[in-house]
Design an enzyme around this catalytic site. Structure first.
Site, short mmCIF file in Angstrom:
data_model
loop_
_atom_site.label_atom_id
_atom_site.label_comp_id
_atom_site.label_asym_id
_atom_site.label_seq_id
_atom_site.Cartn_x
_atom_site.Cartn_y
_atom_site.Cartn_z
N HIS A 172 37.21 21.92 41.78
CA HIS A 172 38.01 22.89 42.52
C HIS A 172 38.46 22.30 43.85
CE1 HIS A 172 39.39 26.86 43.82
NE2 HIS A 172 38.92 26.54 45.00
N ASP A 191 36.69 39.62 43.59
CA ASP A 191 37.35 38.60 44.42
C ASP A 191 38.83 38.88 44.54
OD1 ASP A 191 37.55 36.04 45.87
OD2 ASP A 191 38.79 35.50 44.16
N ARG A 216 41.96 40.95 52.20
CA ARG A 216 41.85 40.01 53.33
C ARG A 216 43.22 39.50 53.72
NH1 ARG A 216 38.32 35.69 51.05
NH2 ARG A 216 38.67 34.64 53.03
N SER A 261 34.42 33.58 48.03
CA SER A 261 35.58 33.69 47.14
C SER A 261 35.66 32.47 46.21
CB SER A 261 36.85 33.82 47.98
OG SER A 261 37.99 33.79 47.17
N LYS A 320 34.06 32.34 41.72
CA LYS A 320 34.82 31.97 40.52
C LYS A 320 34.21 30.76 39.82
CE LYS A 320 38.26 32.32 43.31
NZ LYS A 320 39.56 32.35 44.03
#
Lengths: 439, 439
Positions: free
Chosen positions: A84, A163, A170, A185, A189
């Site tokens: 990621h 999320d 947000r 966040s 995931k």
């Protein structure tokens, strides 16, 4: 559903207290379950941002977020690795990493998001290949990972719905820049999908959300603490985003660049970072030495085996695999391709990478608001990196646009993002540091 | 309406910057005009609470709130004085002050609110007089102030609508306890009505929102800064709310107590504070010396002239003025009146005044949520004050209730709020300090 009054929990965080795991869960469940409105949740998020969350609170928040939806368990005969990036400009590592890792005997089931703001999205780039589907079911994902070794699919709505709700809130309430909230966040995931190793690329610099490497290190450490607290292996690199990583800032042009790197026909920072991540995965999961792992990754690019995995992945997802042989026979091409010719001479000293990303967005390559359409064909191709010499009259890139006016406007924007100085400068490091990460 | 993006303003306050008057106005106008939702406003309020507002920001917020609605200008041939309490238990000063000040040649046009939580509301008390209207138009208010010298009416919906919206949002999002936000809320309603003097009673103690006198002084100073910044005269007293001010905690029973004080038939802290406020008004507006002003206020209670003004005010507002001669011939009376007889002996040391207020709410005398109905007949009558001796078997008050069960429950609650000790203690001061206040 139990209706809860959120105010005692907001008040506790407002007054600087640490919340228990039960309080965090009650808050997340109450919000996602509709027990209270957006406004109390927004006040809570601002209190979290300003008063902070400790490690235990951040873990409890992340756990409550994961538990808001489904989790994914893929049976795989090979080690499963997830990768990621926190997002940057011309950051095409994932699309290279996934087939490269597969070529090295690892499995990659990558659930991705779309681009937002100045950062591009892996799904958007992949979908510029005509016919390619990213809405894979868990069964399709599992089958493809087993047969091809890699898949890049859209995160389903049932994965970490908290999320999605909290991120949208947000974004609307100026409560994005909180390291614990960002870490929760990101990691919710990753932790919702069972894998053997999580590799994180935390970007730092003018094109990243974290502008300084110190902030990026703090985010990386917070993410790794969450992995450790969960009992998962993770490694994080803090990497440079003071300039675009690759040369392509768009969608179809990024696929063309991906094909060149995967086929061993293009070197540079994008290739080097993809190799670094694949090698780290191999070291960690297969016990290879660092040098051996790097050599195997380099070889998989140079011998065509990584590109072959990419072709198989594209085919499995319904796209035309000829894109890996002749990209522009398959990809959409913009009607206007305007060469970028330098009118100045010197050395590239700095790049306002976020503004460069926004120049590509202005062409239509990205989106300001979630759900906006994008134009896969347009974008910016910009070759020089910091430290490179630039000569007057040199071709330094191309603008791919829908109209001459848009191309001219992009060209003017691009020049505003580039600082050319008289003296050579040192290129920034590619990787600031590696941090990690066994439970 | 210009639609604004509230996020840069939220982000500035989040990051500890001072906002300009234009930014404050854009935010208030944007929120009250529906340009953005509750959630961004809630995040903003939490950022204001945690990062604070300086004097200029608080004034700009107050000004923007006042400008959100109508303002009131009453032509009066006598000096106009307004008086406001931040709220407490058995705090009936306003109902005594208004006719008393009128009897002294001042004019009082008091726009009041309803009770909420443990604090009673002047309007609720007044409306326990059958037939009495508080929904006066500005014209009716002006006429009555000129002919009678005083009026107590409901604040119209067109006065400071931003305060109503922001207060409801703060209540829902745990963003109430911020001194600048409280001061802006209090003063916006005072500054929207043109008067010659604003008298503020800022309560401190167990029955007040400000539990310490230091907090109350800070709130008083912030309110006075707003008045000075606006160019208005104001004086503030920080007064004791560590116990109920008067003896009656309800609605009809408060009117009965008001009549006794106004008719000079009852002494004590409630009378003393009303005299103090009326005398301060007279000193400030008519140039009387302090001793002279106090003597005139005492006389107006003892000679019946203040009570006469109350009768005229009630009559002008449609109520039965006989209430000033024989209250219980007019007021609703609860079916159960249970005497409170002490089962212990010693000295009253402390009172949990907020809990006492909530015991009255439980009887039906107040409301937890805005808009809830109240029962005007019920309440608690409690005589002893801190420092008073209590003997076993002594009648110390009464519970007025709808049922025996409710009366018994209230009695048990009342005893939990009272601390009786073996040693005498000093009574708390009535007034901690006066602060003020020419522009």
């Amino acid at each position: 559903m139990t209706v809860i009054d959120p105010r005692p929990i907001i008040a506790a965080k407002r007054d600087g207290q640490s919340l228990s795991a039960d309080e965090m869960k009650a808050f997340v469940d109450g919000y996602t379950g509709g027990s209270f409105a957006d406004a109390p949740a927004a006040a809570f998020l601002m209190a979290c941002l300003l008063n902070g969350l400790d490690d235990a609170e951040t873990l409890a928040l992340t756990r409550a977020m994961v538990e808001s939806g489904d989790t994914v368990h893929l049976a795989s005969t090979r080690p499963l690795v997830d990768k990621h990036s926190t997002g940057g400009v011309a950051d095409g590592v994932t699309l290279i990493f996934a087939p490269l890792a597969a070529a090295l005997g690892l499995s990659v089931a990558k659930l991705s998001g779309r681009g937002l703001g100045h950062t591009g999205g892996t799904l958007d780039k992949l979908e510029s290949i005509p016919g390619l589907r990213t809405d894979l079911s868990v069964e399709e994902l599992a089958r493809q990972v087993e047969t091809v070794g890699c898949a890049v699919a859209a995160q389903s709505d049932s994965l970490v719905p908290a999320d999605r709700a909290l991120y949208a809130l947000r974004d609307a309430t100026a409560t994005v820049p909180s390291i614990p909230l960002i870490a929760a966040s990101v990691m919710s995931k990753k932790l919702a999908v069972a894998t053997d190793l999580i590799l994180l690329d935390v970007k730092a610099g003018s094109g990243a959300f974290m502008k300084s490497s110190a902030q990026a290190v703090e985010l990386a450490q917070t993410c790794l603490s969450l992995a450790v607290g969960w009992g998962r292996s993770a490694l994080a690199a803090v990497t440079d985003m003071s300039q675009p990583l690759g040369d392509a800032i768009g969608n179809a042009i990024d696929i063309a660049e991906t094909v060149e790197v995967l086929g061993g026909r293009r070197g540079g920072r994008l290739r080097d970072l993809a190799v670094t991540f694949a090698a780290r995965g191999l070291e960690s999961l297969n016990g290879a030495s660092h040098d051996e792992a790097v050599a195997r990754a380099e070889a998989a690019l140079d011998d065509g085996s990584a590109l072959e995995r990419f072709a198989l992945m594209i085919q499995a997802q319904g796209g035309d695999p000829r894109v890996t042989q002749d990209p522009w026979a398959v990809l959409p091409r913009a009607p206007i391709v305007r060469p970028l010719v330098s009118d100045r001479a010197g050395f590239l000293v700095a790049v306002a990478a976020e503004d460069l990303g926004l120049a590509a967005v202005a062409l239509g390559a990205g989106r300001i608001r979630k759900g906006d359409p994008i134009d896969p064909a347009v974008g910016i191709w910009l070759r020089p990196k910091i430290g490179d010499p630039i000569e007057a009259g040199m071709l330094i890139g191309e603008v791919h646009a829908r109209s001459d006016a848009a191309a001219l406007e992009a060209e003017a924007s691009i020049w505003r993002t580039l600082t050319v100085g008289p003296e050579p400068v040192e290129p920034p490091p590619l990787v600031y540091t590696w941090l990690g990460g066994q439970p």
